[in-house]
Scaffold this active site. Structure first.
Site, PDB file in Angstrom:
ATOM      1  N   THR A 133       0.813  -1.214   0.000  1.00  0.00           N
ATOM      2  CA  THR A 133       0.000   0.000   0.000  1.00  0.00           C
ATOM      3  C   THR A 133       0.849   1.267   0.000  1.00  0.00           C
ATOM      4  O   THR A 133       1.995   1.254   0.486  1.00  0.00           O
ATOM      5  CB  THR A 133      -0.894  -0.011   1.264  1.00  0.00           C
ATOM      6  OG1 THR A 133      -1.526   1.253   1.407  1.00  0.00           O
ATOM      7  CG2 THR A 133      -0.093  -0.275   2.535  1.00  0.00           C
ATOM      8  N   ASP A 134       0.253   2.361  -0.478  1.00  0.00           N
ATOM      9  CA  ASP A 134       0.956   3.657  -0.426  1.00  0.00           C
ATOM     10  C   ASP A 134       1.033   4.195   1.007  1.00  0.00           C
ATOM     11  O   ASP A 134       1.810   5.115   1.283  1.00  0.00           O
ATOM     12  CB  ASP A 134       0.272   4.685  -1.350  1.00  0.00           C
ATOM     13  CG  ASP A 134      -1.181   4.964  -1.021  1.00  0.00           C
ATOM     14  OD1 ASP A 134      -1.734   4.332  -0.082  1.00  0.00           O
ATOM     15  OD2 ASP A 134      -1.783   5.821  -1.695  1.00  0.00           O
ATOM     16  N   GLU A 135       0.231   3.620   1.918  1.00  0.00           N
ATOM     17  CA  GLU A 135       0.196   4.154   3.292  1.00  0.00           C
ATOM     18  C   GLU A 135       1.527   3.977   4.023  1.00  0.00           C
ATOM     19  O   GLU A 135       1.776   4.643   5.021  1.00  0.00           O
ATOM     20  CB  GLU A 135      -0.921   3.499   4.105  1.00  0.00           C
ATOM     21  CG  GLU A 135      -2.276   3.745   3.496  1.00  0.00           C
ATOM     22  CD  GLU A 135      -3.435   3.622   4.469  1.00  0.00           C
ATOM     23  OE1 GLU A 135      -3.201   3.512   5.678  1.00  0.00           O
ATOM     24  OE2 GLU A 135      -4.580   3.642   3.989  1.00  0.00           O
ATOM     25  N   TYR A 159      -1.981  -0.381  11.050  1.00  0.00           N
ATOM     26  CA  TYR A 159      -2.115  -1.096   9.764  1.00  0.00           C
ATOM     27  C   TYR A 159      -0.917  -0.826   8.872  1.00  0.00           C
ATOM     28  O   TYR A 159      -0.253  -1.749   8.390  1.00  0.00           O
ATOM     29  CB  TYR A 159      -3.414  -0.685   9.056  1.00  0.00           C
ATOM     30  CG  TYR A 159      -3.409  -1.012   7.573  1.00  0.00           C
ATOM     31  CD1 TYR A 159      -3.448  -2.332   7.122  1.00  0.00           C
ATOM     32  CD2 TYR A 159      -3.333   0.002   6.607  1.00  0.00           C
ATOM     33  CE1 TYR A 159      -3.410  -2.631   5.758  1.00  0.00           C
ATOM     34  CE2 TYR A 159      -3.297  -0.294   5.247  1.00  0.00           C
ATOM     35  CZ  TYR A 159      -3.341  -1.608   4.830  1.00  0.00           C
ATOM     36  OH  TYR A 159      -3.299  -1.903   3.486  1.00  0.00           O
ATOM     37  N   LYS A 163       2.099  -3.304   7.396  1.00  0.00           N
ATOM     38  CA  LYS A 163       2.387  -3.496   5.970  1.00  0.00           C
ATOM     39  C   LYS A 163       3.846  -3.103   5.677  1.00  0.00           C
ATOM     40  O   LYS A 163       4.524  -3.743   4.876  1.00  0.00           O
ATOM     41  CB  LYS A 163       1.432  -2.664   5.095  1.00  0.00           C
ATOM     42  CG  LYS A 163      -0.007  -3.141   5.089  1.00  0.00           C
ATOM     43  CD  LYS A 163      -0.207  -4.530   4.499  1.00  0.00           C
ATOM     44  CE  LYS A 163      -0.033  -4.581   3.005  1.00  0.00           C
ATOM     45  NZ  LYS A 163      -0.413  -5.926   2.456  1.00  0.00           N
TER      46      LYS A 163
HETATM   47  P1  NAD Z   1      -9.719  -7.306   2.165  1.00  0.00           P
HETATM   48  O1  NAD Z   1      -9.698  -6.996   3.623  1.00  0.00           O
HETATM   49  O2  NAD Z   1     -10.941  -7.026   1.377  1.00  0.00           O
HETATM   50  O3  NAD Z   1      -9.364  -8.853   1.932  1.00  0.00           O
HETATM   51  C1  NAD Z   1      -8.340  -9.507   2.638  1.00  0.00           C
HETATM   52  C2  NAD Z   1      -8.496 -11.007   2.410  1.00  0.00           C
HETATM   53  O4  NAD Z   1      -7.437 -11.670   3.095  1.00  0.00           O
HETATM   54  C3  NAD Z   1      -9.804 -11.587   2.958  1.00  0.00           C
HETATM   55  O5  NAD Z   1     -10.370 -12.469   2.021  1.00  0.00           O
HETATM   56  C4  NAD Z   1      -9.374 -12.332   4.205  1.00  0.00           C
HETATM   57  O6  NAD Z   1     -10.209 -13.434   4.535  1.00  0.00           O
HETATM   58  C5  NAD Z   1      -7.976 -12.784   3.808  1.00  0.00           C
HETATM   59  N1  NAD Z   1      -7.108 -13.061   4.960  1.00  0.00           N
HETATM   60  C6  NAD Z   1      -6.930 -12.282   6.062  1.00  0.00           C
HETATM   61  N2  NAD Z   1      -6.071 -12.872   6.904  1.00  0.00           N
HETATM   62  C7  NAD Z   1      -5.667 -14.026   6.299  1.00  0.00           C
HETATM   63  C8  NAD Z   1      -4.764 -15.056   6.661  1.00  0.00           C
HETATM   64  N3  NAD Z   1      -4.084 -15.022   7.829  1.00  0.00           N
HETATM   65  N4  NAD Z   1      -4.585 -16.092   5.810  1.00  0.00           N
HETATM   66  C9  NAD Z   1      -5.269 -16.143   4.641  1.00  0.00           C
HETATM   67  N5  NAD Z   1      -6.152 -15.193   4.256  1.00  0.00           N
HETATM   68  C10 NAD Z   1      -6.330 -14.145   5.082  1.00  0.00           C
HETATM   69  O7  NAD Z   1      -8.459  -6.539   1.564  1.00  0.00           O
HETATM   70  P2  NAD Z   1      -8.269  -5.872   0.120  1.00  0.00           P
HETATM   71  O8  NAD Z   1      -8.795  -4.490   0.160  1.00  0.00           O
HETATM   72  O9  NAD Z   1      -8.744  -6.819  -0.911  1.00  0.00           O
HETATM   73  O10 NAD Z   1      -6.667  -5.760   0.096  1.00  0.00           O
HETATM   74  C11 NAD Z   1      -5.874  -6.819  -0.438  1.00  0.00           C
HETATM   75  C12 NAD Z   1      -4.413  -6.444  -0.305  1.00  0.00           C
HETATM   76  O11 NAD Z   1      -4.162  -5.230  -1.011  1.00  0.00           O
HETATM   77  C13 NAD Z   1      -3.974  -6.177   1.148  1.00  0.00           C
HETATM   78  O12 NAD Z   1      -2.686  -6.711   1.308  1.00  0.00           O
HETATM   79  C14 NAD Z   1      -3.961  -4.661   1.264  1.00  0.00           C
HETATM   80  O13 NAD Z   1      -3.001  -4.235   2.206  1.00  0.00           O
HETATM   81  C15 NAD Z   1      -3.555  -4.272  -0.152  1.00  0.00           C
HETATM   82  N6  NAD Z   1      -4.032  -2.940  -0.607  1.00  0.00           N
HETATM   83  C16 NAD Z   1      -5.347  -2.613  -0.508  1.00  0.00           C
HETATM   84  C17 NAD Z   1      -5.787  -1.382  -1.017  1.00  0.00           C
HETATM   85  C18 NAD Z   1      -7.229  -0.966  -0.942  1.00  0.00           C
HETATM   86  O14 NAD Z   1      -7.540   0.195  -1.234  1.00  0.00           O
HETATM   87  N7  NAD Z   1      -8.158  -1.837  -0.583  1.00  0.00           N
HETATM   88  C19 NAD Z   1      -4.866  -0.498  -1.612  1.00  0.00           C
HETATM   89  C20 NAD Z   1      -3.515  -0.885  -1.669  1.00  0.00           C
HETATM   90  C21 NAD Z   1      -3.110  -2.123  -1.190  1.00  0.00           C
HETATM   91  O1  DAU Z   2      -4.172   3.937   0.443  1.00  0.00           O
HETATM   92  C1  DAU Z   2      -4.390   2.554   0.346  1.00  0.00           C
HETATM   93  C2  DAU Z   2      -5.225   2.096   1.508  1.00  0.00           C
HETATM   94  O2  DAU Z   2      -6.553   2.560   1.261  1.00  0.00           O
HETATM   95  C3  DAU Z   2      -5.219   0.581   1.710  1.00  0.00           C
HETATM   96  O3  DAU Z   2      -3.926   0.172   2.044  1.00  0.00           O
HETATM   97  C4  DAU Z   2      -6.187   0.173   2.822  1.00  0.00           C
HETATM   98  O4  DAU Z   2      -6.249  -1.239   2.919  1.00  0.00           O
HETATM   99  C5  DAU Z   2      -7.565   0.709   2.465  1.00  0.00           C
HETATM  100  O5  DAU Z   2      -8.470   0.414   3.512  1.00  0.00           O
HETATM  101  C6  DAU Z   2      -7.511   2.227   2.235  1.00  0.00           C
HETATM  102  O6  DAU Z   2      -7.214   2.915   3.481  1.00  0.00           O
HETATM  103  P1  DAU Z   2      -7.987   4.259   3.901  1.00  0.00           P
HETATM  104  O7  DAU Z   2      -7.893   4.421   5.359  1.00  0.00           O
HETATM  105  O8  DAU Z   2      -7.541   5.397   3.045  1.00  0.00           O
HETATM  106  O9  DAU Z   2      -9.474   3.857   3.417  1.00  0.00           O
HETATM  107  P2  DAU Z   2     -10.912   4.082   4.079  1.00  0.00           P
HETATM  108  O10 DAU Z   2     -11.921   3.712   3.038  1.00  0.00           O
HETATM  109  O11 DAU Z   2     -11.037   3.481   5.424  1.00  0.00           O
HETATM  110  O12 DAU Z   2     -10.954   5.665   4.256  1.00  0.00           O
HETATM  111  C7  DAU Z   2     -10.782   6.533   3.136  1.00  0.00           C
HETATM  112  C8  DAU Z   2     -10.809   7.956   3.669  1.00  0.00           C
HETATM  113  O13 DAU Z   2     -12.133   8.244   4.143  1.00  0.00           O
HETATM  114  C9  DAU Z   2      -9.889   8.178   4.859  1.00  0.00           C
HETATM  115  O14 DAU Z   2      -9.328   9.476   4.778  1.00  0.00           O
HETATM  116  C10 DAU Z   2     -10.813   8.074   6.073  1.00  0.00           C
HETATM  117  C11 DAU Z   2     -12.130   8.593   5.528  1.00  0.00           C
HETATM  118  N1  DAU Z   2     -13.355   8.025   6.144  1.00  0.00           N
HETATM  119  C12 DAU Z   2     -13.464   6.671   6.203  1.00  0.00           C
HETATM  120  C13 DAU Z   2     -14.579   6.088   6.778  1.00  0.00           C
HETATM  121  C14 DAU Z   2     -14.700   4.577   6.881  1.00  0.00           C
HETATM  122  C15 DAU Z   2     -14.358   8.852   6.594  1.00  0.00           C
HETATM  123  O15 DAU Z   2     -14.249  10.105   6.493  1.00  0.00           O
HETATM  124  N2  DAU Z   2     -15.468   8.283   7.153  1.00  0.00           N
HETATM  125  C16 DAU Z   2     -15.612   6.931   7.295  1.00  0.00           C
HETATM  126  O16 DAU Z   2     -16.652   6.477   7.857  1.00  0.00           O
END
Ligand code: NAD
Ligand code: DAU
Length: 352
Positions: A133-135, A159, A163
């Site tokens: 992730t970019d975080e 989190y 990562k």
């Molecule tokens: P998600 O939370 O929707 O899915 C995570 C999946 O991993 C789930 O199916 C869960 O059951 C599985 N899991 C959790 N713990 C596990 C374990 N110990 N063994 C096997 N499976 C396990 O997450 P996502 O949004 O699909 O993100 C996927 C990946 O991409 C993550 O590594 C996250 O850090 C990264 N990522 C997400 C975003 C985003 O915006 N969602 C952006 C950048 C990177």
């Molecule tokens: O940047 C990549 C990341 O993006 C991934 O690594 C994470 O897995 C993914 O969850 C996401 O993280 P964020 O914290 O940015 O996503 P989230 O959807 O939780 O929140 C997006 C923005 O919105 C953040 O600035 C917090 C804000 N927010 C979120 C929620 C849930 C609100 O203002 N209200 C809310 O109720």
């Protein structure tokens, strides 16, 4: 040879598998623990596909991972599995350390053992792609340049710290053991199958339920939004052509404030599913207490993957948001299923 994905029942992994199997590529094995975020329903349409195998299990289970590797002999592993929600990591971080750090370490170690047993050709072709992730780069000020791959790591939430730790382990297995790893650091994804604890699906769901649309703090935090299938195409691109040991940033060139994102959702819903009283969903917006340690701005400089590997995103923010809102309107049953049970107690606790 097959490929192995971890966490394929989650949001990005499920989108990745569905696209992969639609493109006549090698067989795919998916290991997923099915946490609250993992939903086997996401993959119902491919459950019987001849080239798809599901294994219910934990990436931290060494014996199981070794057994899968021996049985399926994958030519690549893509590690999606993670605890992924920043807010949950603030309530408690131990699951994040267990899966994101210990789980990734176990996967690396078992992969190394397996990789050492391959012949020289197979070893050379093998790839371990870690989805990150970019975080990990921390927070930007308004005028700072976007994150490049050499930006210092400054994770601010439990989190992102977990990562960051996993990224460092992946790097170490390349430098110390020669394991051919690739790391991708991507910005915020949105699209079908995203669990409604994350901003966009949460707002769509709450709007339709007549509930408040919670905006943390002043709503001026900026994220760089990427439609999920563009993230999946970038991962395929890095898998095919990425240089082992390298890191690739992936982003959408779509910097928006949270308020802009929520207003976009409201405008689309006003058009596609108007409120019974004819008023805008924007009336449901409520400013709530800010997230502790809330990062102000993320922005990705994706020029490396664009120039070196020829990847570009296909969806604009407008086209991606329209597809997303329409998907949630068309899939009310999916939303009903995932928002029962545990989801309700999370919402009650977190937004109390
Ligand atoms: P998600 O939370 O929707 O899915 C995570 C999946 O991993 C789930 O199916 C869960 O059951 C599985 N899991 C959790 N713990 C596990 C374990 N110990 N063994 C096997 N499976 C396990 O997450 P996502 O949004 O699909 O993100 C996927 C990946 O991409 C993550 O590594 C996250 O850090 C990264 N990522 C997400 C975003 C985003 O915006 N969602 C952006 C950048 C990177
Ligand atoms: O940047 C990549 C990341 O993006 C991934 O690594 C994470 O897995 C993914 O969850 C996401 O993280 P964020 O914290 O940015 O996503 P989230 O959807 O939780 O929140 C997006 C923005 O919105 C953040 O600035 C917090 C804000 N927010 C979120 C929620 C849930 C609100 O203002 N209200 C809310 O109720």
């Amino acid at each position: 040879m097959a490929i192995l994905v971890t966490g394929g029942a989650g949001f990005i992994g499920a989108n990745f598998i569905l696209e992969w199997l639609g493109n006549d590529l090698p067989a795919i094995v998916n290991i997923d623990k099915l946490t609250y975020a993992g939903n086997i329903d996401n993959l119902a349409t491919v459950a019987e596909h001849a080239d798809y195998t599901f294994v219910h299990g934990d990436i931290a289970d060494g014996e199981l991972v070794s057994q899968i590797l021996t049985q399926h002999q994958p030519s690549a592993i893509i590690n999606f599995a993670a605890e992924s929600h920043v807010d949950r990591s603030i309530h408690g971080a131990s699951e994040f350390i267990q899966t994101n750090v210990v789980g990734t370490l176990n996967l690396l170690e078992k992969t190394r053992e397996y990789w050492l047993g391959l012949d020289a050709n197979e070893q050379q072709r093998f790839r371990f792609l870690h989805v990150s992730t970019d975080e990990v780069y921390g927070s930007l000020h308004t005028d700072d340049p976007a994150f490049t791959e050499s930006h210092p790591y400054q994770p601010n939430s439990p989190y992102s710290a977990s990562k960051a730790a996993s990224d460092h382990l992946v790097r170490a297995y390349f430098h110390t053991h020669g394991l051919p790893v690739l790391t991708t650091n991507c910005s915020n994804n949105y699209g079908p199958y995203q669990f409604p604890e994350k901003l966009i699906p949460l707002v769509i769901h709450n709007a339709l339920q007549g509930q408040p649309l919670p905006i943390y703090g002043d709503g001026q935090q900026i994220r760089d939004w990427l439609f999920v299938t563009d993230h999946c195409s970038a991962i395929r691109c890095v898998l095919e052509a990425g240089e082992p040991g390298e890191v690739y940033n992936i982003g959408g060139l779509n910097e928006k404030t949270n308020l802009q994102v929520v207003n976009t959702v409201c405008d689309l819903l006003d058009e596609l599913e108007p409120r019974a009283d004819g008023k805008s969903y924007g009336r449901q917006i409520e400013f709530v207490k800010d997230r502790p340690g809330h990062d102000r701005r993320y922005a990705i400089d994706a020029s490396k993957i664009e120039t070196e590997l020829g990847w570009t995103p296909r969806e604009s923010f407008e086209s991606g948001m329209l597809k997303t809102v329409q998907w949630y309107l068309d899939n009310a049953k999916w939303v009903d299923r995932v928002t029962s049970g545990d989801y309700r107690s999370w919402v009650a606790r977190h937004y109390a």
